[in-house]
Design an enzyme around this catalytic site. Structure first.
Site, PDB file in Angstrom:
ATOM      1  N   SER A  39     -37.495  25.193 -64.082  1.00 55.70           N
ATOM      2  CA  SER A  39     -38.097  26.505 -64.323  1.00 55.70           C
ATOM      3  C   SER A  39     -37.190  27.565 -63.726  1.00 55.70           C
ATOM      4  O   SER A  39     -36.378  27.267 -62.836  1.00 55.70           O
ATOM      5  CB  SER A  39     -39.461  26.567 -63.619  1.00 55.70           C
ATOM      6  OG  SER A  39     -39.976  27.882 -63.639  1.00 55.70           O
TER       7      SER A  39
ATOM      8  N   TYR B 185     -44.745  25.509 -55.852  1.00 53.86           N
ATOM      9  CA  TYR B 185     -44.197  25.329 -57.216  1.00 53.86           C
ATOM     10  C   TYR B 185     -42.679  25.488 -57.151  1.00 53.86           C
ATOM     11  O   TYR B 185     -41.932  24.659 -57.684  1.00 53.86           O
ATOM     12  CB  TYR B 185     -44.821  26.340 -58.183  1.00 53.86           C
ATOM     13  CG  TYR B 185     -44.361  26.161 -59.624  1.00 53.86           C
ATOM     14  CD1 TYR B 185     -44.672  25.010 -60.346  1.00 53.86           C
ATOM     15  CD2 TYR B 185     -43.620  27.153 -60.274  1.00 53.86           C
ATOM     16  CE1 TYR B 185     -44.242  24.850 -61.666  1.00 53.86           C
ATOM     17  CE2 TYR B 185     -43.196  27.003 -61.598  1.00 53.86           C
ATOM     18  CZ  TYR B 185     -43.514  25.846 -62.290  1.00 53.86           C
ATOM     19  OH  TYR B 185     -43.090  25.682 -63.593  1.00 53.86           O
TER      20      TYR B 185
HETATM   21  N1  LIG Z   1     -44.996  27.718 -69.506  1.00 53.59           N
HETATM   22  C1  LIG Z   1     -44.106  28.280 -68.718  1.00 53.59           C
HETATM   23  O1  LIG Z   1     -44.081  29.514 -68.541  1.00 53.59           O
HETATM   24  C2  LIG Z   1     -43.069  27.422 -68.033  1.00 53.59           C
HETATM   25  C3  LIG Z   1     -41.976  28.072 -67.444  1.00 53.59           C
HETATM   26  C4  LIG Z   1     -41.021  27.316 -66.793  1.00 53.59           C
HETATM   27  C5  LIG Z   1     -41.145  25.954 -66.724  1.00 53.59           C
HETATM   28  N2  LIG Z   1     -42.211  25.335 -67.297  1.00 53.59           N
HETATM   29  C6  LIG Z   1     -42.302  23.883 -67.164  1.00 53.59           C
HETATM   30  O2  LIG Z   1     -42.420  23.292 -68.436  1.00 53.59           O
HETATM   31  C7  LIG Z   1     -43.050  22.037 -68.320  1.00 53.59           C
HETATM   32  C8  LIG Z   1     -44.126  21.908 -69.392  1.00 53.59           C
HETATM   33  O3  LIG Z   1     -45.130  22.860 -69.168  1.00 53.59           O
HETATM   34  P1  LIG Z   1     -45.849  23.690 -70.327  1.00 53.59           P
HETATM   35  O4  LIG Z   1     -45.592  25.109 -70.054  1.00 53.59           O
HETATM   36  O5  LIG Z   1     -45.544  23.122 -71.640  1.00 53.59           O
HETATM   37  O6  LIG Z   1     -47.383  23.464 -69.904  1.00 53.59           O
HETATM   38  P2  LIG Z   1     -48.580  22.596 -70.527  1.00 53.59           P
HETATM   39  O7  LIG Z   1     -48.833  23.017 -71.932  1.00 53.59           O
HETATM   40  O8  LIG Z   1     -49.684  22.694 -69.537  1.00 53.59           O
HETATM   41  O9  LIG Z   1     -47.980  21.127 -70.542  1.00 53.59           O
HETATM   42  C9  LIG Z   1     -47.970  20.276 -69.417  1.00 53.59           C
HETATM   43  C10 LIG Z   1     -47.902  18.856 -69.908  1.00 53.59           C
HETATM   44  O10 LIG Z   1     -47.859  17.956 -68.789  1.00 53.59           O
HETATM   45  C11 LIG Z   1     -48.793  16.925 -69.012  1.00 53.59           C
HETATM   46  N3  LIG Z   1     -49.269  16.333 -67.755  1.00 53.59           N
HETATM   47  C12 LIG Z   1     -49.982  16.944 -66.775  1.00 53.59           C
HETATM   48  N4  LIG Z   1     -50.251  16.067 -65.810  1.00 53.59           N
HETATM   49  C13 LIG Z   1     -49.701  14.878 -66.184  1.00 53.59           C
HETATM   50  C14 LIG Z   1     -49.660  13.596 -65.598  1.00 53.59           C
HETATM   51  N5  LIG Z   1     -50.200  13.371 -64.394  1.00 53.59           N
HETATM   52  N6  LIG Z   1     -49.044  12.590 -66.269  1.00 53.59           N
HETATM   53  C15 LIG Z   1     -48.483  12.828 -67.490  1.00 53.59           C
HETATM   54  N7  LIG Z   1     -48.477  14.031 -68.072  1.00 53.59           N
HETATM   55  C16 LIG Z   1     -49.075  15.042 -67.432  1.00 53.59           C
HETATM   56  C17 LIG Z   1     -49.919  17.608 -69.764  1.00 53.59           C
HETATM   57  O11 LIG Z   1     -50.693  16.675 -70.497  1.00 53.59           O
HETATM   58  P3  LIG Z   1     -52.070  15.980 -70.027  1.00 53.59           P
HETATM   59  O12 LIG Z   1     -52.872  17.028 -69.339  1.00 53.59           O
HETATM   60  O13 LIG Z   1     -52.618  15.501 -71.328  1.00 53.59           O
HETATM   61  O14 LIG Z   1     -51.645  14.846 -69.124  1.00 53.59           O
HETATM   62  C18 LIG Z   1     -49.123  18.470 -70.721  1.00 53.59           C
HETATM   63  O15 LIG Z   1     -48.720  17.709 -71.840  1.00 53.59           O
HETATM   64  C19 LIG Z   1     -43.581  21.948 -66.885  1.00 53.59           C
HETATM   65  O16 LIG Z   1     -42.709  21.144 -66.109  1.00 53.59           O
HETATM   66  C20 LIG Z   1     -43.517  23.397 -66.406  1.00 53.59           C
HETATM   67  O17 LIG Z   1     -43.345  23.484 -65.012  1.00 53.59           O
HETATM   68  C21 LIG Z   1     -43.165  26.042 -67.964  1.00 53.59           C
END
Ligand SMILES: NC(=O)c1ccc[n+]([C@@H]2O[C@H](COP(=O)([O-])OP(=O)(O)OC[C@H]3O[C@@H](n4cnc5c(N)ncnc54)[C@H](OP(=O)(O)O)[C@@H]3O)[C@@H](O)[C@H]2O)c1
Length: 262
Positions: free
Chosen positions: A157, A170
């Protein structure tokens, strides 16, 4: 690359196998769609099996191949089991996108340390377990196969590079990913396993939903000042990284909304 002009069977990832964690929503889901459209057979991993089944259906309806594996990757045994399932099913492993993550913001003083454990156990340890389980298979596939190079993409991130305050754990969970990734890159790069770090800014996903309502309100206030990235924008970046020629390693990509200052 968003329009995916070629058919999956003839795409640049034809004959390869990918595994994506956190594929039930957001960036992971978008990445699974993108890699499948480029010809990879994809294993999609998360806890919500119903969401994964719908994703597999969507990929297969357009001629791709996908396998859903419901798992909690904070459990080391489950992280190893999903990798084993992918290799048993498809016979190899070329691309791993360690993406599953959670972001719970708030001050350090008075924090509920359960939130800290959730972030460290998933964003840091879960990612490390995934890499550890996948490493022997990625190294084996790099030694032979369609491209003679394989990829581990670590989704960090902007918070892994910039500390803004109010999200210290985080930040810590993502800064650790940088150190782990760079150490691992040095270890395996001469065996043609590329380790890449992707650092998105704000992306419109379900990520804020794990936060308390008042924290979510402040997050959406900040997001209202910018046009956030879409999951497909990050997926496109990951697709670019994993389709480079064998001698090109894109080590790190910081990708932010144009409007985002920090
Ligand atoms: N959105 C942003 O602004 C942003 C910015 C920078 C970085 N990121 C990073 O991008 C990545 C993806 O996030 P996203 O934004 O796409 O959010 P998201 O839509 O909430 O996706 C998170 C994913 O992680 C899975 N997950 C959560 N707990 C888990 C577990 N214990 N075991 C396996 N899977 C698990 C969730 O699925 P289930 O709940 O079905 O398990 C979901 O598929 C993360 O690492 C986040 O830190 C996001």
């Amino acid at each position: 690359m968003t329009s995916h002009p070629h058919s999956a069977a003839s795409g640049p990832l034809a004959g390869t196998v990918a595994l994506i964690t956190g594929a039930s929503s957001g960036i992971g889901e978008g990445t699974a769609l993108a890699l499948a459209a480029l010809g990879a057979r994809v294993t999609v991993v998360a806890r919500r099996a119903d969401r994964l089944d719908a994703l597999v259906e969507k990929i297969e309806s357009t001629g791709g191949h996908a396998l859903a594996v419901g798992a909690d990757i904070t459990d080391e045994g489950q992280a190893h089991a999903v990798v084993a399932r992918a290799v048993e099913t498809y016979g190899r492993l070329d691309t791993v996108v360690a993406n599953a993550g959670v972001m719970i913001l708030g001050p350090i003083t008075g924090a509920d340390t359960t939130d800290w454990r959730r972030m460290i156990e998933l964003n840091t340890l879960g990612l490390m377990y995934t890499a550890h389980a996948a490493a022997p298979h990625l190294l084996e596939a790099a030694a032979g196969g369609p491209r003679e190079v394989t990829d581990l993409v670590l989704v960090s991130s902007t918070a892994g590079r910039v500390v803004r305050g109010g999200g210290g754990v985080y930040n810590a969970s993502k800064y650790a990913v940088t150190a782990f990734g760079e150490a691992f890159r040095r270890e395996v790069t001469q065996r043609h396993l590329r380790v890449s770090l992707v650092e998105p800014g704000a992306v419109a996903t379900e990520l804020p939903l794990q936060n308390r309502p008042e924290v979510q309100e402040r997050m959406y206030e900040r997001y209202s000042t910018m046009e956030r990235l879409r999951p497909a924008d990050v997926a496109d970046t990951i697709a670019f990284i994993v389709t480079r020629p064998r001698h090109v390693a894109v080590n790190e990509v910081l990708i932010r909304p144009t409007d985002q200052q920090d």
